[in-house]
Design an enzyme around this catalytic site. Structure first.
Site, PDB file in Angstrom:
ATOM      1  N   ASP A   1     -13.735 -21.861  46.057  1.00  0.00           N
ATOM      2  CA  ASP A   1     -14.682 -20.737  46.028  1.00  0.00           C
ATOM      3  C   ASP A   1     -16.130 -21.200  45.956  1.00  0.00           C
ATOM      4  O   ASP A   1     -16.403 -22.384  45.789  1.00  0.00           O
ATOM      5  CB  ASP A   1     -14.354 -19.806  44.845  1.00  0.00           C
ATOM      6  CG  ASP A   1     -14.109 -20.560  43.535  1.00  0.00           C
ATOM      7  OD1 ASP A   1     -14.412 -21.762  43.479  1.00  0.00           O
ATOM      8  OD2 ASP A   1     -13.626 -19.932  42.580  1.00  0.00           O
TER       9      ASP A   1
ATOM     10  N   ASN B   1      -9.858 -14.422  31.680  1.00  0.00           N
ATOM     11  CA  ASN B   1      -9.205 -13.142  31.999  1.00  0.00           C
ATOM     12  C   ASN B   1      -8.047 -13.304  32.996  1.00  0.00           C
ATOM     13  O   ASN B   1      -7.545 -12.324  33.536  1.00  0.00           O
ATOM     14  CB  ASN B   1     -10.229 -12.125  32.531  1.00  0.00           C
ATOM     15  CG  ASN B   1     -10.809 -12.535  33.885  1.00  0.00           C
ATOM     16  OD1 ASN B   1     -10.524 -13.616  34.394  1.00  0.00           O
ATOM     17  ND2 ASN B   1     -11.620 -11.672  34.472  1.00  0.00           N
TER      18      ASN B   1
ATOM     19  N   HIS C   1      -8.186 -14.960  35.898  1.00  0.00           N
ATOM     20  CA  HIS C   1      -8.540 -15.105  37.321  1.00  0.00           C
ATOM     21  C   HIS C   1      -8.268 -16.512  37.811  1.00  0.00           C
ATOM     22  O   HIS C   1      -8.407 -17.473  37.064  1.00  0.00           O
ATOM     23  CB  HIS C   1      -9.975 -14.649  37.614  1.00  0.00           C
ATOM     24  CG  HIS C   1     -11.078 -15.558  37.162  1.00  0.00           C
ATOM     25  ND1 HIS C   1     -11.994 -15.209  36.192  1.00  0.00           N
ATOM     26  CD2 HIS C   1     -11.437 -16.804  37.562  1.00  0.00           C
ATOM     27  CE1 HIS C   1     -12.853 -16.197  36.023  1.00  0.00           C
ATOM     28  NE2 HIS C   1     -12.544 -17.178  36.836  1.00  0.00           N
TER      29      HIS C   1
ATOM     30  N   GLU D   1     -10.230 -11.853  40.764  1.00  0.00           N
ATOM     31  CA  GLU D   1     -10.319 -11.160  39.478  1.00  0.00           C
ATOM     32  C   GLU D   1      -9.127 -10.209  39.309  1.00  0.00           C
ATOM     33  O   GLU D   1      -8.473  -9.840  40.286  1.00  0.00           O
ATOM     34  CB  GLU D   1     -11.618 -10.338  39.448  1.00  0.00           C
ATOM     35  CG  GLU D   1     -12.888 -11.180  39.526  1.00  0.00           C
ATOM     36  CD  GLU D   1     -13.268 -11.821  38.191  1.00  0.00           C
ATOM     37  OE1 GLU D   1     -12.387 -12.067  37.345  1.00  0.00           O
ATOM     38  OE2 GLU D   1     -14.477 -12.085  38.009  1.00  0.00           O
TER      39      GLU D   1
HETATM   40  C1  GLP Z   1     -14.743 -20.272  37.573  1.00  0.00           C
HETATM   41  C2  GLP Z   1     -14.019 -20.755  38.824  1.00  0.00           C
HETATM   42  C3  GLP Z   1     -12.540 -20.897  38.580  1.00  0.00           C
HETATM   43  C4  GLP Z   1     -12.286 -21.692  37.312  1.00  0.00           C
HETATM   44  C5  GLP Z   1     -12.930 -20.987  36.151  1.00  0.00           C
HETATM   45  C6  GLP Z   1     -12.658 -21.667  34.817  1.00  0.00           C
HETATM   46  O1  GLP Z   1     -14.645 -18.910  37.398  1.00  0.00           O
HETATM   47  N1  GLP Z   1     -14.225 -19.872  39.926  1.00  0.00           N
HETATM   48  O2  GLP Z   1     -11.932 -21.526  39.688  1.00  0.00           O
HETATM   49  O3  GLP Z   1     -10.908 -21.829  37.106  1.00  0.00           O
HETATM   50  O4  GLP Z   1     -14.329 -20.955  36.393  1.00  0.00           O
HETATM   51  O5  GLP Z   1     -13.648 -22.591  34.501  1.00  0.00           O
HETATM   52  P1  GLP Z   1     -13.574 -23.560  33.263  1.00  0.00           P
HETATM   53  O6  GLP Z   1     -12.651 -24.660  33.649  1.00  0.00           O
HETATM   54  O7  GLP Z   1     -14.993 -24.051  33.094  1.00  0.00           O
HETATM   55  O8  GLP Z   1     -13.092 -22.784  32.105  1.00  0.00           O
END
Ligand code: GLP
Length: 242
Positions: free
Chosen positions: A67, A136, A138, A143
């Site tokens: 993404d 949450n 995702h 989402e």
């Molecule tokens: C973002 C990314 C996700 C990732 C999430 C968790 O929202 N789009 O792909 O899994 O962050 O990030 P973290 O590993 O910093 O908790």
């Protein structure tokens, strides 16, 4: 579903990196699906170490990231392209043209999504996809929703994701976090041949429990992974809880 529980987040990163190293050794021209976020940083640290010690080469690999934020350029230090350059690509022998991150600056976002999906298909699909999860539930930027989106698409981020991600933006101003993103769809992710989900930290304990206990529902996007035939979930003790 294979579940590996490691002692620390660092160990979880090493375990996930080992799976990716195995994939690349088995198939040097593998197509790798990559992710961003704090959780996966130890994965990239270990891959860089393996490369520097001569165990691994990315010369023939192709990568596709999950993404990207809409409106952030590759030079913006919070863009996912910037993260990938910084945390992995600039430190290994990967060929720059073979690395793909959706272009959040594209003038036609729908066209960018369609082209991204087509490029994944033209590359033969993703052999192994790395995933993290948002608090949450995702995955990528899919989402909680009433439906599982199939292909790469444009999404509006929920307030909770904007809040969760604002810690990376200077002076932690939630207004600086983009409201939209381009993301692989649930279908894109599920079409990957192998999935490696890394979940670490106490703040992910609740979502880990929900994932393991919940029925499959687009209200908890991560729950869909239970339908995949080859998924490895790597946890640390803090996320696994009891
Ligand atoms: C973002 C990314 C996700 C990732 C999430 C968790 O929202 N789009 O792909 O899994 O962050 O990030 P973290 O590993 O910093 O908790």
């Amino acid at each position: 579903m294979n579940i590996i529980t490691c002692k620390t987040a660092q160990d979880a990163g090493i375990a996930a990196a080992t799976l990716f190293a195995g994939q690349v050794i088995q198939k040097p021209n593998a197509v790798l699906g990559l992710a961003t976020g704090g959780t996966v940083e130890p994965v990239y640290e270990e891959l860089i170490r393996l490369y520097k010690e001569g165990f691994l080469s990315f010369e023939e690999t192709t990568t596709f990231n999950l993404d990207e934020y809409v409106g952030l350029s590759a030079e913006h230090d919070q863009s996912y392209r910037y993260f990938m350059q910084n945390k992995l690509f600039d430190h290994v022998d990967i060929v720059s043209e073979n690395t793909h991150v959706p272009n959040g600056m594209a003038s036609d976002l729908a066209l960018e999504c369609a082209s991204y999906e087509a490029a994944i298909n033209a590359a033969g699909g993703i052999d192994m996809q790395l995933l993290g999860v948002g608090p949450n539930g995702h995955i990528a930027f899919n989402e909680p929703s009433d439906v599982f989106e199939n292909d790469t698409n444009v999404v509006s981020l929920t307030q909770s994701t904007i809040e969760a991600n604002k810690r990376f933006f200077s002076n932690a101003d939630a207004n600086l976090v983009p409201r939209q993103a381009l993301t692989m769809g649930i279908g894109t992710i599920m079409r990957a041949k192998k999935l490696v989900m890394v979940i670490t930290g106490e703040n992910k304990r609740e979502v880990t429990k929900a994932f393991l206990e919940s029925a499959i529902t687009p209200q908890l996007p991560i729950s869909v992974l239970k339908l995949h035939q080859n998924v490895t979930v790597v946890l640390d003790k803090a996320a696994a809880g009891k």
